[in-house]
Design an enzyme around this catalytic site. Sequence first.
Site, mmCIF file in Angstrom:
data_model
loop_
_atom_site.group_PDB
_atom_site.id
_atom_site.type_symbol
_atom_site.label_atom_id
_atom_site.label_comp_id
_atom_site.label_asym_id
_atom_site.label_seq_id
_atom_site.Cartn_x
_atom_site.Cartn_y
_atom_site.Cartn_z
ATOM 1 N N GLN B 130 11.902 -51.422 83.035
ATOM 2 C CA GLN B 130 11.504 -50.385 83.983
ATOM 3 C C GLN B 130 11.145 -51.022 85.322
ATOM 4 O O GLN B 130 10.398 -51.997 85.360
ATOM 5 C CB GLN B 130 10.289 -49.652 83.409
ATOM 6 C CG GLN B 130 9.728 -48.577 84.308
ATOM 7 C CD GLN B 130 8.531 -47.894 83.644
ATOM 8 O OE1 GLN B 130 8.664 -46.884 82.995
ATOM 9 N NE2 GLN B 130 7.363 -48.471 83.799
ATOM 10 N N SER B 133 6.781 -49.875 89.335
ATOM 11 C CA SER B 133 5.601 -50.339 90.077
ATOM 12 C C SER B 133 5.985 -51.312 91.186
ATOM 13 O O SER B 133 6.985 -52.015 91.094
ATOM 14 C CB SER B 133 4.627 -51.039 89.133
ATOM 15 O OG SER B 133 4.131 -50.128 88.198
ATOM 16 N N SER B 165 7.954 -55.438 82.562
ATOM 17 C CA SER B 165 7.922 -56.033 81.227
ATOM 18 C C SER B 165 9.342 -56.252 80.728
ATOM 19 O O SER B 165 10.149 -55.329 80.710
ATOM 20 C CB SER B 165 7.161 -55.079 80.311
ATOM 21 O OG SER B 165 6.998 -55.641 79.051
ATOM 22 N N GLU B 248 5.841 -42.910 77.793
ATOM 23 C CA GLU B 248 5.189 -44.210 77.611
ATOM 24 C C GLU B 248 3.800 -44.027 77.013
ATOM 25 O O GLU B 248 3.413 -44.718 76.085
ATOM 26 C CB GLU B 248 5.084 -44.935 78.956
ATOM 27 C CG GLU B 248 4.363 -46.283 78.826
ATOM 28 C CD GLU B 248 4.354 -47.078 80.122
ATOM 29 O OE1 GLU B 248 4.498 -46.477 81.196
ATOM 30 O OE2 GLU B 248 4.190 -48.309 80.029
ATOM 31 N N GLU B 376 -8.649 -45.309 84.447
ATOM 32 C CA GLU B 376 -9.135 -44.371 85.468
ATOM 33 C C GLU B 376 -8.105 -43.279 85.751
ATOM 34 O O GLU B 376 -8.467 -42.106 85.922
ATOM 35 C CB GLU B 376 -9.468 -45.135 86.759
ATOM 36 C CG GLU B 376 -10.708 -46.025 86.666
ATOM 37 C CD GLU B 376 -10.505 -47.302 85.865
ATOM 38 O OE1 GLU B 376 -9.337 -47.664 85.588
ATOM 39 O OE2 GLU B 376 -11.504 -47.950 85.509
#
Lengths: 370, 408
Positions: B130, B133, B165, B248, B376
């Site tokens: 993926q 990010s 990853s 995910e 969070e």
Amino acid sequence: MNFDYTDDQKELKDEARRFLADVAPLTVARGVLDDPARGHDAALWARIGEQGWCGAAIPELYGGLGLGYVELCALAEELGRAVAPVPFASSVYLFAEALLIAGSEAQKAEWLPKVSTGELIGTIAATEGAGVLVAERIATRFENGTLTGTKLPVTDGMAADSAVVLAKEGLFLVDLTGPGVTRESVSTLDPTRGAAKLVFDKAPAEPLASGNAREQLSRIHDRAAILLAFEALGGADRALEMARDYALERYAFGRPIGSYQAIKHKLADVFVRNEVARANAYYGAWALSSDAPELGLAAAAARVSSSAAYYLAAKENIQTHGGIGFTWEADCHFFYRRARHLSLILGAPRVWKRHLADRLVARLAAEEVQ
Amino acid sequence: MNFEDNPAEAEYRAKVRAWIAANRPDMSHLLPEENRNWHPAHKEVARKWQHIKADAGYACLSWPKERGGAGGTQIEEAIFNQEEARAGIQFTYFMTGLHMLLPAMMEFSTDEASLARVPPAVRGEEIWCQLFSEPSSGSDSAGIRTAAVQDGNDWVINGQKVWNSGAQIADYGMMVARTDPTVPKHKGLTAFWLDMKTPGVEVRPIMMMSGDNELNEVFLTDVRIPDNQRVGEIGGGWKVIISTLMNERAALGSGTGLNWRDVIKLAGQVPSFEGTALDDPTFREWLADLYVDAEAIRLLSFRTLTALSHGKTPGPEGSAGKLLWSGLGGNLSSQAVDILDHGGLIDDPAIALASGAFQHRFLWAPGLRLGGGTDEIMKNIIAERVLGLPGEPRVDKDVPFRDIPRGR
């Protein structure tokens, strides 16, 4: 496999919620809170009796509806959500279950039909004061057909007509309106669930059918723990909803307090604890309804997780409300009080954590033998 | 409420259990240094196992046959996965592709050449990573700056991705880039897939605090890909991100890694004041709290399954499972290291109890709270999408992306 109520059960639960919203708004609990001598609301209890709920899981043979335990769990969840000030738990989860587990045919036939309609209120009298309940330390004695000893606190001990009493010699059935019984009301953390001190002085008593009283009491407690977990879950959900609603309404620094992460993350934590309680309670409901070998472990897990969830939800509901939440007038303290009531009757969380660990280690050992 | 198999499910379970026992991968030829995640020899075992499963109709069981699946039910797939986990077979190489990205590919792409990439992944022949990010787009996952500019029938991509990853071994990646910086940030994103061997793609491993190297930075320099490798509409990238992230979280929340069984076994081997740590009341009280969370993770996965079997999609409540799972990893490893007392410091697999698995987990634990959406962000999702609380006031709302303040 199904992680949910069935459609019929959902319908029963929705109907119960509507019914309780109508007949048991929090003003009913407040009536008992402000006049604790009442111990419960008799008019509400009568309405609940008319619904037949007390006999939901009692077999038709004994005058019940014979619906099943998941249905009873659904009702428990709604009664907990309503913080209903009625002796339902004492009479149904404890007294009736004690008879079903340890009673003779004749005892079941005599008492269960009256419990089913709500005309008779029963309770269980086991603990004798502060400290962990250990069967070997029970001082109440059975001699020549009578009981002598003191039980404190006994939830619904003032309202109950009959009690199953734990004595050194086993479990006994006592008519609380008969001779040799004196009782006085005891003030507790949750006045909406009345309690009493019962003093037996040669009170006539009849043994429940023979059996190992410790094992029977443990089974009664395990089954009641699951039902009470549903009451706690219902209360915890409602406390969270109350906090959420207030956080949407209350403005500070020009915006709803529910838009601050300090409040959002706090309430998300409460949600997660409620989910843990829900998952474990549902598993308990399945174990209870199918009398699965996992029942003991599932009961302890449901009990431990629901006690933690309700306490957190109740205290954070007060915190979210700020000063107003700390007043007598606000409804927040009903949940805070009831949460502690539910987690102390049948034994405190630390007792159940011990049961849980014992049962878990035993299960793993059994798996390894296989 | 029913946590038991019905007769058909029980029969299916018995069948797959026997099949797994007869066909399970043989790891005995692996040397200790080979028997770890990401080692080529280990990956080869995983790849073969995936292939055997696909041939037998046990890979991506609920996917349609034309996409390499077996056309089975979600329940059958769940039963197989449970039995695979029960047999101790846990490979992570295919998770990103099969649990996260390719379901999105099937949902958003109609291009047959793109969809042709799905069956080889099911057979374990191709591994996916993926590429979402970025250094300045972490929790703010729509803050992507990597640019894709249309050039004829191609897109030219420039930018940098991070925390990818498995990118070091991946054959393909799914990437989201900004295709329009003049509109608010969620609207200007578009998803693509690409061959990791495409010129201009450079993968650099990042060493994590645990000493592992499975995460990477991926630099994209003038990477040219055809328009048919676009996944979904131009400007529809945010939908692809959300679909992938929900998958995910559902996968992470279903609970993998060390669990209460492992920690009980460990405690039974460690001397305490009297007897072992397992006899210690403080340990047992902790164990009870751990167990109710671990059980909740297991049982909540049944809720997801119940929803799927009724044709519903898993909702934002899956975030609770991810939070529980990340908390469990930290709690469990911290306690396990503590009950070993001085010995808890030793992480040399040759002499540490359980081959140092708890120490390794202890050093991984901070990452569990970050990867797949931080604790969070999970709490924000629960508060906003489950409880219905308002979002924080945002300065980047309704502002063209290029005008949003950047900082460092």
